[in-house]
Design an enzyme around this catalytic site. Structure first.
Site, mmCIF file in Angstrom:
data_model
loop_
_atom_site.group_PDB
_atom_site.id
_atom_site.type_symbol
_atom_site.label_atom_id
_atom_site.label_comp_id
_atom_site.label_asym_id
_atom_site.label_seq_id
_atom_site.Cartn_x
_atom_site.Cartn_y
_atom_site.Cartn_z
ATOM 1 N N CYS A 282 -30.657 -5.409 21.524
ATOM 2 C CA CYS A 282 -30.162 -6.074 20.333
ATOM 3 C C CYS A 282 -29.769 -7.486 20.711
ATOM 4 C CB CYS A 282 -28.963 -5.313 19.815
ATOM 5 S SG CYS A 282 -29.314 -3.539 19.687
ATOM 6 N N ASN B 182 -24.983 -4.654 22.985
ATOM 7 C CA ASN B 182 -26.408 -4.594 23.291
ATOM 8 C C ASN B 182 -26.570 -3.722 24.517
ATOM 9 O OD1 ASN B 182 -29.124 -5.090 23.861
ATOM 10 N ND2 ASN B 182 -28.653 -6.971 24.995
ATOM 11 N N GLU C 142 -50.461 -2.380 18.113
ATOM 12 C CA GLU C 142 -49.199 -3.053 17.824
ATOM 13 C C GLU C 142 -49.118 -3.588 16.402
ATOM 14 O OE1 GLU C 142 -48.853 -6.187 20.736
ATOM 15 O OE2 GLU C 142 -46.708 -5.867 20.899
HETATM 16 C C1 AGP Z 1 -46.996 -7.730 23.849
HETATM 17 O O1 AGP Z 1 -47.828 -7.893 22.749
HETATM 18 C C2 AGP Z 1 -45.913 -6.814 23.678
HETATM 19 N N1 AGP Z 1 -45.128 -7.152 22.559
HETATM 20 C C3 AGP Z 1 -45.165 -6.292 24.880
HETATM 21 O O2 AGP Z 1 -46.025 -5.383 25.503
HETATM 22 C C4 AGP Z 1 -44.657 -7.277 25.947
HETATM 23 O O3 AGP Z 1 -45.731 -7.846 26.613
HETATM 24 C C5 AGP Z 1 -43.746 -6.532 26.930
HETATM 25 O O4 AGP Z 1 -42.637 -6.032 26.246
HETATM 26 C C6 AGP Z 1 -43.298 -7.391 28.088
HETATM 27 O O5 AGP Z 1 -42.551 -8.480 27.669
HETATM 28 P P1 AGP Z 1 -42.293 -9.718 28.611
HETATM 29 O O6 AGP Z 1 -43.615 -10.328 28.902
HETATM 30 O O7 AGP Z 1 -41.382 -10.618 27.823
HETATM 31 O O8 AGP Z 1 -41.633 -9.188 29.857
#
Ligand code: AGP
Length: 609
Positions: free
Chosen positions: A2, A100, A489
């Site tokens: 959060c 959070n 997604e």
């Molecule tokens: C990507 O489209 C996603 N929303 C998700 O998989 C993302 O890549 C993942 O949560 C990692 O995030 P980060 O690159 O900020 O570490």
């Protein structure tokens, strides 16, 4: 994961809190809430389900006013998405708290608090925290001491902020896991989960460390560490732009960010290449020493960033560098044998992903020669925790589905492979050839973007499908994985990616005339193998949708739709073949009418495990 924002101001703080929530919304948009201590010393709270604009609407109708307050944007973990589960949580009408993270022992605490006569109004794990602080206040502790005592009783990982109606002008914040920053101004203080929320009020900030409790009274702030001793935390001055990203002429941020890729890559390359060489300093001043000691690379990341790591493994192993790629949430809890001379590389758009941060800590504990992060947010936790940093210069990425940061991270990882190739017997001719190809990336990305209209038409077929398969081979298998992730997604279609050669070992059973099969087919060493795999699909009446090099010999026919991708060198092909898959998922989502930039159940940054 959060977002928390809070303030002790001289004038009304509700506008600042709302703007803070807008800037933190990428952390979760299931519900949002705000609380202030009003002029009569009472708590006034508003909470709404849905995005921050819902809260904004509610506050336009019934404004709140007060100089001390807290706000929260929620991504549900414990307890469904509802107004009663939204933060801030209040105990006894006097104590308000936002949190959070995850409190693991919430059930036991809830039980003992119920026995103590406290009533619950939500299903969240957070409500036990506000009750626990309240119980300590009842026992005569001061607010900051009550927060400390509560922290000592909580298991899990959390950041929190609390205000008491009887003490306007005071706010107590604490960190045990997720990042929490204090904003400092001449006469006012702030707290927020990230720097973006602070920037409308101040550029000066401190980073709370694990175990810290900060006691804010107006502009003064006393911090105590986990042992209860007073500590000073460095005051940083942010250089980050305070401006939020603008949509401009685009319909969605995702579309804008896909189209920004040529610019994002050319900005990422700026000052990183000199003639036909990669500048080692692009990774930091210690790069030479750390790379000299590197015998193998361990890449850790999540989601799309993990896919970038899987592509990088092909490049690194091609130049003779042993490489492992790990999903952070698995790596952090797995027993592993330490390998000498390991360079740990984390990849993260946000730099705040909780699993990646924890996995980095675990890798360091095992012993590494250095930690490199490939990241898009300069003032982020992973950047702070790493010895070497390669920043992608994409500008803010707003769409939940990562696009430009994926392509730019892969570009940075290709540069890393080149820098390491020098130490593994590859001559300057090899580097010069690949650098020449890298310089063509912005133009080649433009050419791939020009396929958009044809892809939009192809997308029609997918809009009523429930499943899809994505195929690739070699470095393009991770690209197929990324294509499948994008489709899942934002258009909620179940999509799976397979290495094309693996189909016959099981997934081929899924193929019939209703199953669309998407494949990326660059003209590389595996093209003939891939073509055989595609024939296996056709023989089972599967419908093929191919993004292929014109020289592959793949052409459209009754059961096959081929869109040709302008020829590119195999060194950069994975980066280019990403684009048509991004555009396909975007256009399918457009037809389906989903919320492209904020798909259901997700958040941009995953700051809980
Ligand atoms: C990507 O489209 C996603 N929303 C998700 O998989 C993302 O890549 C993942 O949560 C990692 O995030 P980060 O690159 O900020 O570490």
């Amino acid at each position: 994961m959060c977002g928390i924002v809070g303030a002790v101001r001289e004038s009304d703080t509700s506008g600042f809190l709302l703007e803070g929530l807008r800037r933190l919304e990428y952390r979760g948009y299931d519900s949002a809430g705000v609380v202030v201590i009003n002029q009569s010393g009472r708590l006034e709270r508003a909470r709404t389900v849905g995005k921050v604009k819902e809260l904004e609407r509610a506050l336009t109708q019934t404004p709140l006013a007060g100089t001390t307050g807290l706000a929260h944007t929620r991504w549900a973990t414990h307890g469904g998405v509802s107004e009663t589960n939204a933060h801030p949580h209040i105990c006894n009408g006097t104590l308000a708290l936002v949190c959070n993270g995850i409190v693991e022992n919430h059930e036991a605490l809830r039980h003992s608090q119920q026995e103590a006569g406290l009533a619950f109004t939500s299903q969240t794990d957070t409500e036990v925290v506000v009750h626990q602080v309240y119980l300590h206040l009842q026992n005569g502790l001061d607010l900051a001491d009550a927060v400390r005592a509560t922290m000592d009783e909580l298991a899990g990982s959390f950041a929190l902020a609390v205000v008491h109606a009887g003490e306007p002008g005071r706010l107590v914040a604490a960190r045990q896991g997720p990042p929490l920053l204090l904003g400092r101004a001449e006469k006012e203080s702030f707290v927020a989960s990230d720097i973006n929320a602070l920037l409308p009020a101040t550029r000066r900030y401190q980073v709370l460390e694990n175990g810290d409790v900060a006691d804010i009274r107006g502009a003064s702030c006393a911090i105590k560490d986990s042992g209860g001793s007073p500590v000073e935390r460095v005051i940083h001055t942010s250089t980050q732009s305070g401006a939020g990203a603008e949509l401009g002429e685009h319909r969605h941020f995702m579309q804008k960010e896909i189209h920004e890729q040529p610019r994002a890559v050319s900005d990422t390359l700026e000052d990183r290449l000199l003639g036909d060489r990669v500048l080692e300093d692009a990774f930091g001043s210690e790069a030479g020493r750390i790379f000299d000691a590197t015998r193998q690379v361990l890449i850790i990341a999540c989601g799309t960033s993990y896919h970038a790591g899987l592509v990088a493994r092909h490049w690194l192993e091609y130049v003779g560098v042993p490489c492992e790629v790990e999903v952070a949430s698995e790596y952090r809890y797995r027993r592993h044998a330490a390998r000498e001379g390991t360079l740990v590389v984390t990849i993260s758009q946000s730099g705040e992903t909780a699993d990646t941060l924890a996995a980095l800590e675990e890798a360091k504990r095992q012993g590494v020669v250095g930690a490199l992060v490939v990241c898009n947010v300069a003032e982020s936790s992973l950047v702070r925790e790493s010895d070497l940093v390669f920043m992608t210069h994409c500008g803010p990425e707003v769409g939940v589905a990562s696009t430009k940061t994926f392509v730019s991270a892969m570009t940075g990882l290709l540069l890393l492979a080149l820098v390491l190739s020098r130490r593994h017997g590859f001559d300057s001719g090899f580097e010069a050839h690949v650098v020449h190809q890298i310089r063509t990336l912005p133009g080649a990305l433009e050419a791939a973007l020009a396929m958009e209209d044809a892809i939009a038409e192809m997308a029609q077929v997918f809009s009523d499908k429930e499943h899809a398969l994505f195929l690739g081979r070699g470095a393009h298998f991770p690209i197929a994985m990324e294509g499948a992730l994008k489709l899942k997604e934002i258009s909620y279609i179940h999509a799976e990616a397979y290495p094309a050669g693996e189909l016959k070992h099981g997934p081929l059973a899924l193929v019939d005339e209703k199953m669309p099969v998407v494949a990326v087919a660059p003209n590389d060493l595996l093209i003939e193998k891939l073509k055989s795999n595609l024939e296996e699909v056709r023989a089972r009446r599967g419908r093929l949708y191919l993004f292929a090099d014109p020289a592959s010999g793949l052409e459209s026919r009754e059961d096959v739709t081929v869109l040709h991708v302008a020829p590119v060198d195999s060194a950069i092909a994975p980066i280019i073949y990403t684009v048509p898959l991004q555009l396909l998922s975007y256009h399918v989502a457009l037809i389906k009418g989903t919320d492209v930039d904020k798909p259901r159940n997700l958040a941009k940054s995953v700051t809980v495990e």
